[in-house]
Design an enzyme around this catalytic site. Structure first.
Site, PDB file in Angstrom:
ATOM      1  N   HIS A  82       4.280 -33.475 -25.691  1.00 33.75           N
ATOM      2  CA  HIS A  82       5.181 -34.131 -26.098  1.00 33.75           C
ATOM      3  C   HIS A  82       5.243 -34.386 -27.527  1.00 33.75           C
ATOM      4  CE1 HIS A  82       8.194 -37.054 -25.640  1.00 33.75           C
ATOM      5  NE2 HIS A  82       7.856 -37.607 -26.498  1.00 33.75           N
ATOM      6  N   ASP A 161      12.626 -47.204 -18.515  1.00 34.84           N
ATOM      7  CA  ASP A 161      12.640 -46.994 -20.038  1.00 34.84           C
ATOM      8  C   ASP A 161      14.177 -46.379 -20.643  1.00 34.84           C
ATOM      9  OD1 ASP A 161      11.315 -45.920 -22.492  1.00 34.84           O
ATOM     10  OD2 ASP A 161      12.434 -43.990 -22.123  1.00 34.84           O
ATOM     11  N   ARG A 168      16.549 -51.586 -26.897  1.00 32.93           N
ATOM     12  CA  ARG A 168      15.658 -51.897 -28.052  1.00 32.93           C
ATOM     13  C   ARG A 168      16.494 -51.344 -29.251  1.00 32.93           C
ATOM     14  NH1 ARG A 168      11.205 -47.981 -26.501  1.00 32.93           N
ATOM     15  NH2 ARG A 168      10.301 -48.366 -28.608  1.00 32.93           N
ATOM     16  N   SER A 183       7.033 -46.353 -23.728  1.00 31.31           N
ATOM     17  CA  SER A 183       8.444 -45.488 -23.246  1.00 31.31           C
ATOM     18  C   SER A 183       8.042 -44.056 -23.207  1.00 31.31           C
ATOM     19  CB  SER A 183       9.232 -45.719 -24.409  1.00 31.31           C
ATOM     20  OG  SER A 183      10.222 -45.067 -24.587  1.00 31.31           O
ATOM     21  N   LYS A 187       7.770 -41.410 -19.347  1.00 30.65           N
ATOM     22  CA  LYS A 187       8.286 -40.324 -19.161  1.00 30.65           C
ATOM     23  C   LYS A 187       7.360 -39.167 -18.533  1.00 30.65           C
ATOM     24  CE  LYS A 187      10.885 -41.278 -22.552  1.00 30.65           C
ATOM     25  NZ  LYS A 187      11.645 -41.788 -23.694  1.00 30.65           N
TER      26      LYS A 187
HETATM   27  N1  URA Z   1      10.573 -41.742 -28.073  1.00 30.69           N
HETATM   28  C1  URA Z   1      10.458 -42.016 -27.052  1.00 30.69           C
HETATM   29  O1  URA Z   1      10.873 -41.633 -25.988  1.00 30.69           O
HETATM   30  N2  URA Z   1      10.611 -43.612 -26.906  1.00 30.69           N
HETATM   31  C2  URA Z   1      10.381 -44.340 -28.039  1.00 30.69           C
HETATM   32  O2  URA Z   1      10.306 -45.738 -28.038  1.00 30.69           O
HETATM   33  C3  URA Z   1      10.275 -43.683 -29.284  1.00 30.69           C
HETATM   34  C4  URA Z   1      10.356 -42.523 -29.399  1.00 30.69           C
END
Ligand code: URA
Length: 444
Positions: A82, A161, A168, A183, A187
């Site tokens: 990621h 999220d 947010r 966050s 995932k």
């Molecule tokens: N990418 C994400 O998935 N979440 C965040 O909070 C910032 C970048």
């Protein structure tokens, strides 16, 4: 338990228990906690932070709020990757087939671009015919057959999220390390891989502007991975310049193919080799050095390119584009920005280059916006290069010119040309594991 008490507790910097965090997540997803209370709670977290225990619990609660992908039918150690997001970051399309041909299955779910950063799913969809909407059975059987699938996240992956990220975004609470880390990692944990390699970007095109901030974020995410029993390694990498020379969805596929053919810009090739080496290392394929060699052979033998072609075909895309039998279209119009003076490219406001590409149609500012796969930017010069007055700096490609002027102004303003040569950092600046932080001084 009630939300007012939880907001008050966090406002005064006290730690929340596992049950309190789970209460917040489950009730917020169920719709029984209103956005105004969740927003106050997020703001309290923004001001007072979270302990690593709280961050870990928040991540697990969000990961468990929806689908949890079970990859156990795929034999072997599954390693995910990621990136925290950058400009021109097309590494997944290169690294995933490199790792897959070395016998390590890659079952990866990716996201779309938002703001100045791009997303792998938008890039893949620039390949004619290719679908990223795979049913979970198809996703798993494709990985069993060819060791590789790149798909969009299922609609119900970490819904907590999804809801919190949207809140947010509109309450100025995105840039808090515990919230960013939970966050991203929620995932990753829900996507089911056994081990995780993170690419944490730092610099003018990244969320984390300094190396220290990026290392701090990397450490939190590595700890979350360990807490959840998923070994995690993070590379902190340079985003003071766009990655490679092409930005925009179709253009980034073109540049990825160059790297898979053993061509393409050195910064991109070096980063991909290091990310692939770390994924192979976590899968137990040998020392980091041996894994780097395996990754290089995957490209030099042509097998990584062919595996990518097989993946494209399996997902309904036209593999002739991957094998070089067809060439990608370019946008109908172009505009070249030239250097206003002679010297060296001393600084690039990289996020402005990303925003300029977005204005041309390559990105979206709202989730529902359509993107133009052919819009984008080709750099002729990057950080540290010598330029002479009047020489082309970048070419902008577009089909719609409504926002061309602003894109040109942003691009012109993004380049600082000076007499002294810029110090160009290595691509990989640090490697963060559960054992600690190794600073990297060179890419060799
Ligand atoms: N990418 C994400 O998935 N979440 C965040 O909070 C910032 C970048």
């Amino acid at each position: 338990m009630n939300m007012i008490d939880l907001i008050n507790k966090k406002q005064h910097g006290k730690s929340l228990t596992r049950d309190e965090i789970r209460y917040f997540i489950s009730e917020y997803v169920a719709g029984s906690i209103p956005d105004y209370q969740a927003a106050a709670f997020l703001m309290a977290i923004w001001f007072t932070g979270m302990t690593s225990q709280e961050t870990g619990e928040l991540t697990l609660a969000m990961a468990e709020s929806g689908d949890q992908i079970d990859l156990s039918e795929i034999p072997g150690i599954k390693v995910d990757k990621h990136s925290t997001g950058g400009v021109g970051d097309k590494t997944t399309m290169i690294v995933a087939p490199m790792v897959a041909v070395c016998g390590v299955p890659v079952a990866k779910m990716s996201g779309r671009g938002l703001g100045h950063t791009g997303g792998t799913i938008d890039k893949l969809e620039a390949i004619p015919g290719l679908s990223t909407e795979l049913e979970i059975d198809q996703f798993i059987s494709q990985v069993r057959e060819i060791n590789l699938a790149l798909a969009g996240q299922t609609a119900n992956l970490a819904p907590a999220d999804k809801k919190l990220y949207a809140l947010r975004d509109v309450t100025s609470t995105v840039d808090q390390v515990a919230l960013i880390a939970s966050s991203i990692m929620s995932k990753k944990l829900a996507s089911g891989a056994d081990k995780i390699v993170l690419d944490v970007k730092t610099g003018s095109g990244a969320f984390m502007k300094t190396v220290d901030e990026a290392i701090a974020l990397a450490q939190i995410m590595v700890n979350i991975g360990e807490h959840a029993g998923r070994e995690t390694v993070a590379l902190v990498t340079d985003m003071d310049r766009p990655l490679g020379m092409m930005i925009g969805n179709s253009l980034e596929v073109e540049e990825s193919l160059q790297v898979l053919r053993g061509e393409g810009p050195a910064d991109l090739a070096v980063l991909c080799r290091q990310l692939a080496a770390n994924m192979l290392y976590l899968a137990g394929r040998g020392s980091l050095e041996q894994c780097g060699q395996l990754a290089e052979e995957a490209v030099n033998s042509g097998r990584a390119l062919e595996t990518f072609a097989l993946m494209v075909a399996a997902q309904g895309g036209d593999a002739a584009y991957i094998r070089g039998e067809k060439t990608f279209d370019r946008a109908s119009q172009s505009y070249t920005v030239v250097a206003a003076s002679s010297g060296f490219v001393h600084f690039i406001e990289t996020d402005d280059i990303g925003r300029a590409a977005g204005l041309l149609g390559a990105g979206r500012s709202r989730k529902e916006d359509a993107i133009d796969p052919l819009a984008g930017i080709i750099l002729h010069k990057t950080l540290g290069d010598r330029v002479t007055e009047g020489e082309p700096l970048v070419t902008l490609y577009y089909n719609q010119d409504e926002q061309l002027r602003e894109a040109v102004e942003r691009t012109e303003g993004a380049f600082v040309i000076a007499d002294e040569k810029a110090k160009v950092r290595p691509m990989v600046l640090a490697r963060v594991t559960a054992e600690g932080v190794e600073m990297t001084c060179s890419d060799l």
